[in-house]
Design a protein around this motif. Structure first.
Motif, PDB file in Angstrom:
ATOM      1  N   LEU A 184      49.167 -40.843  15.093  1.00 52.70           N
ATOM      2  CA  LEU A 184      50.494 -41.098  14.446  1.00 52.70           C
ATOM      3  C   LEU A 184      50.245 -42.181  13.453  1.00 52.70           C
ATOM      4  N   ALA A 185      49.616 -42.871  13.537  1.00 51.52           N
ATOM      5  CA  ALA A 185      49.453 -44.111  12.189  1.00 51.52           C
ATOM      6  C   ALA A 185      48.995 -43.039  11.207  1.00 51.52           C
ATOM      7  N   PHE A 186      47.955 -42.383  11.428  1.00 48.67           N
ATOM      8  CA  PHE A 186      47.317 -41.559  10.074  1.00 48.67           C
ATOM      9  C   PHE A 186      48.366 -40.630   9.714  1.00 48.67           C
ATOM     10  N   GLU A 187      49.108 -39.967  10.551  1.00 45.78           N
ATOM     11  CA  GLU A 187      50.047 -38.977  10.096  1.00 45.78           C
ATOM     12  C   GLU A 187      51.134 -39.615   9.348  1.00 45.78           C
ATOM     13  N   THR A 188      51.499 -41.049   9.581  1.00 49.45           N
ATOM     14  CA  THR A 188      52.679 -41.572   8.840  1.00 49.45           C
ATOM     15  C   THR A 188      52.289 -42.054   7.596  1.00 49.45           C
ATOM     16  N   ALA A 189      51.039 -42.488   7.454  1.00 51.90           N
ATOM     17  CA  ALA A 189      50.337 -42.906   6.245  1.00 51.90           C
ATOM     18  C   ALA A 189      50.220 -41.700   5.309  1.00 51.90           C
ATOM     19  N   PHE A 190      49.807 -40.325   5.844  1.00 54.67           N
ATOM     20  CA  PHE A 190      49.790 -39.201   5.175  1.00 54.67           C
ATOM     21  C   PHE A 190      51.029 -38.738   4.618  1.00 54.67           C
ATOM     22  N   ALA A 191      52.174 -38.631   5.174  1.00 54.68           N
ATOM     23  CA  ALA A 191      53.347 -38.178   5.142  1.00 54.68           C
ATOM     24  C   ALA A 191      53.935 -38.509   3.775  1.00 54.68           C
ATOM     25  N   ASP A 192      53.631 -39.680   3.217  1.00 52.82           N
ATOM     26  CA  ASP A 192      54.294 -40.120   1.780  1.00 52.82           C
ATOM     27  C   ASP A 192      52.992 -40.107   1.054  1.00 52.82           C
ATOM     28  N   PRO A 193      52.533 -39.241   0.005  1.00 56.99           N
ATOM     29  CA  PRO A 193      53.631 -38.336  -0.484  1.00 56.99           C
ATOM     30  C   PRO A 193      53.402 -36.842   0.014  1.00 56.99           C
ATOM     31  N   ALA A 194      52.486 -36.438   0.790  1.00 55.77           N
ATOM     32  CA  ALA A 194      52.053 -35.131   0.890  1.00 55.77           C
ATOM     33  C   ALA A 194      53.445 -34.317   1.786  1.00 55.77           C
ATOM     34  N   LEU A 195      53.905 -34.896   2.793  1.00 54.01           N
ATOM     35  CA  LEU A 195      54.832 -34.221   3.495  1.00 54.01           C
ATOM     36  C   LEU A 195      56.360 -34.637   2.845  1.00 54.01           C
ATOM     37  N   VAL A 196      56.773 -35.661   2.363  1.00 51.52           N
ATOM     38  CA  VAL A 196      57.704 -35.939   1.685  1.00 51.52           C
ATOM     39  C   VAL A 196      57.964 -35.171   0.449  1.00 51.52           C
ATOM     40  N   SER A 197      57.006 -34.718  -0.362  1.00 55.89           N
ATOM     41  CA  SER A 197      57.103 -34.172  -1.300  1.00 55.89           C
ATOM     42  C   SER A 197      57.256 -32.532  -1.258  1.00 55.89           C
ATOM     43  N   GLY A 198      56.935 -31.959  -0.130  1.00 56.86           N
ATOM     44  CA  GLY A 198      56.799 -30.621   0.351  1.00 56.86           C
ATOM     45  C   GLY A 198      55.445 -30.122   0.050  1.00 56.86           C
ATOM     46  N   GLY A 199      54.390 -30.881  -0.609  1.00 56.99           N
ATOM     47  CA  GLY A 199      53.091 -30.240  -0.921  1.00 56.99           C
ATOM     48  C   GLY A 199      52.250 -29.730   0.284  1.00 56.99           C
ATOM     49  N   TYR A 200      52.500 -30.702   1.279  1.00 54.05           N
ATOM     50  CA  TYR A 200      51.809 -30.183   2.598  1.00 54.05           C
ATOM     51  C   TYR A 200      52.123 -28.678   2.899  1.00 54.05           C
ATOM     52  N   ARG A 201      53.549 -28.662   3.154  1.00 54.85           N
ATOM     53  CA  ARG A 201      54.205 -27.313   3.515  1.00 54.85           C
ATOM     54  C   ARG A 201      53.499 -26.223   2.769  1.00 54.85           C
ATOM     55  N   ARG A 202      53.546 -26.526   1.397  1.00 55.61           N
ATOM     56  CA  ARG A 202      53.051 -25.188   0.586  1.00 55.61           C
ATOM     57  C   ARG A 202      51.876 -25.105   0.624  1.00 55.61           C
ATOM     58  N   LEU A 203      50.873 -26.029   1.013  1.00 52.69           N
ATOM     59  CA  LEU A 203      49.552 -25.863   1.065  1.00 52.69           C
ATOM     60  C   LEU A 203      49.310 -24.813   2.447  1.00 52.69           C
ATOM     61  N   LEU A 204      49.668 -25.265   3.402  1.00 61.11           N
ATOM     62  CA  LEU A 204      49.863 -24.706   4.871  1.00 61.11           C
ATOM     63  C   LEU A 204      50.304 -23.088   4.524  1.00 61.11           C
ATOM     64  N   ALA A 205      51.198 -22.969   3.735  1.00 59.57           N
ATOM     65  CA  ALA A 205      51.972 -21.532   3.429  1.00 59.57           C
ATOM     66  C   ALA A 205      50.395 -20.808   2.993  1.00 59.57           C
ATOM     67  N   ALA A 206      49.735 -21.364   2.042  1.00 62.85           N
ATOM     68  CA  ALA A 206      48.762 -20.500   1.383  1.00 62.85           C
ATOM     69  C   ALA A 206      47.717 -20.486   2.222  1.00 62.85           C
ATOM     70  N   ARG A 207      47.170 -21.412   3.216  1.00 65.67           N
ATOM     71  CA  ARG A 207      46.411 -21.409   4.363  1.00 65.67           C
ATOM     72  C   ARG A 207      46.597 -20.301   5.272  1.00 65.67           C
ATOM     73  N   ALA A 208      48.011 -20.027   5.488  1.00 64.89           N
ATOM     74  CA  ALA A 208      48.258 -19.080   6.609  1.00 64.89           C
ATOM     75  C   ALA A 208      48.036 -17.718   6.161  1.00 64.89           C
ATOM     76  N   ALA A 209      47.885 -17.583   4.705  1.00 69.01           N
ATOM     77  CA  ALA A 209      47.313 -16.060   4.326  1.00 69.01           C
ATOM     78  C   ALA A 209      46.014 -16.271   3.886  1.00 69.01           C
ATOM     79  N   HIS A 210      45.117 -16.942   4.421  1.00 71.65           N
ATOM     80  CA  HIS A 210      43.739 -16.786   4.093  1.00 71.65           C
ATOM     81  C   HIS A 210      43.069 -15.741   4.877  1.00 71.65           C
ATOM     82  N   ASP A 211      42.311 -14.977   4.093  1.00 73.35           N
ATOM     83  CA  ASP A 211      41.720 -13.942   4.616  1.00 73.35           C
ATOM     84  C   ASP A 211      40.445 -13.360   3.361  1.00 73.35           C
ATOM     85  N   VAL A 212      39.310 -13.769   3.887  1.00 68.50           N
ATOM     86  CA  VAL A 212      38.439 -13.423   3.084  1.00 68.50           C
ATOM     87  C   VAL A 212      36.978 -12.475   3.642  1.00 68.50           C
ATOM     88  N   TRP A 213      37.743 -12.240   4.922  1.00 69.45           N
ATOM     89  CA  TRP A 213      36.727 -11.230   5.967  1.00 69.45           C
ATOM     90  C   TRP A 213      36.070 -10.026   5.082  1.00 69.45           C
TER      91      TRP A 213
END
Length: 287
Positions: A184-213
């Protein structure tokens, strides 16, 4: 006694975007490694790789991916190809024609796309704690954890990261609570700016479509697939399937969870031994 590597950090403007970059260099580097970190690779918080044998022996170029930490967040939707192109652009800005590439978790996904789209950049490849996606199996989509109450989401993350945490929760609740507090301490520090800015959500959206099989048979570089046997986020069976489909791969398995590359000294010690000398082509079971 070996001196610690020289470390420099700076914002680097590439042809695509500005990235927060770290470069480390020992006195006598044995080669160059582009290190691609995971989805939460904020260099304020993720620095244990600097204590590894990799940093003691190789020059390292690494950075916070777009949307994370101090790197830029360009407008528009992002894809895994964007992340591969960002890596290519940074190598060009750094004056690196090619390097050995180590990617862990989300960085392993990026490394696979880099090797496919820009094969001239990748001398040798190591993919840790990552799957290829598609028919071979995918890493768990972790975006849903953001919708949970913070403590519950952090607990679910721990149990995905390592099956041993499930046993710890059931067998030693106090020890699990202490581990959860640290998460929780790590996630709290990580959240600003990655989560606050929306950047992490956008990264995870790209990650969800990953397919190089389907591209794996065309990734010809000598490749190490490095797996933690207790990983519940990137299923070991999916990592094994990827290793079988890659034409020039070895599969190394350790008694670890997700984040196997730097969890103990052994994986990097053995990676350095391999990359400092010729490959044998054997498949190896560790631990």
């Amino acid at each position: 006694m070996t001196r610690p590597p020289e470390v420099n950090e700076a914002q680097v403007r590439t042809a695509r975007l500005s990235l927060h970059v770290l470069r480390s260099r020992p006195d006598r580097p044995e080669g160059r490694v582009l290190l691609l970190g995971g989805s939460n690779f904020d260099l304020r918080l993720k620095r244990n790789f600097l204590e590894s044998e990799l940093a003691r022996r190789f020059e390292i170029l690494t950075y916070e991916p777009r949307g994370i930490g101090r790197s830029e967040r360009p407008d528009g939707a992002w894809s895994m190809e964007d992340y591969a192109r960002d890596a290519d652009a940074l190598m060009a800005a750094a004056g690196w024609d090619s390097a050995d590439v180590l990617g862990e978790s989300f960085g392993g996904m990026t490394a696979l796309h880099l090797a496919h789209r820009f094969p001239h950049r990748v001398a040798r490849l190591a993919v840790a704690s990552a799957a290829a996606g598609g028919a071979g199996g995918s890493s768990a989509d972790i975006a849903h954890l953001l919708e949970m109450p913070r403590r519950k989401g952090a607990a679910e993350a721990l149990m995905l990261l390592d099956a041993a945490n499930v046993a710890l929760r059931d067998g030693d609740p106090d020890a699990f609570a202490a581990r959860l507090d640290a998460r929780l301490a790590f996630e709290t520090a990580f959240a600003d700016p990655a989560l606050v800015s929306g950047g992490y959500r956008r990264l995870l959206a790209a990650r969800a479509a990953h397919d190089v099989w389907d591209a794996l048979p065309r990734i010809a570089q000598e490749t190490l697939v490095i797996t933690g046997s207790r990983d519940r986020q990137a299923p070991p069976e999916a990592q094994a399937a990827m290793a079988r489909r890659l034409p020039n791969a070895e599969h190394w398995v350790y008694d670890c969870g997700h984040g196997v590359a730097f969890a103990t000294a052994q994986p990097m010690r053995e990676l350095c031994a391999r990359w400092a000398g010729p490959g044998s082509g054997e498949r190896v079971q560790h631990g």
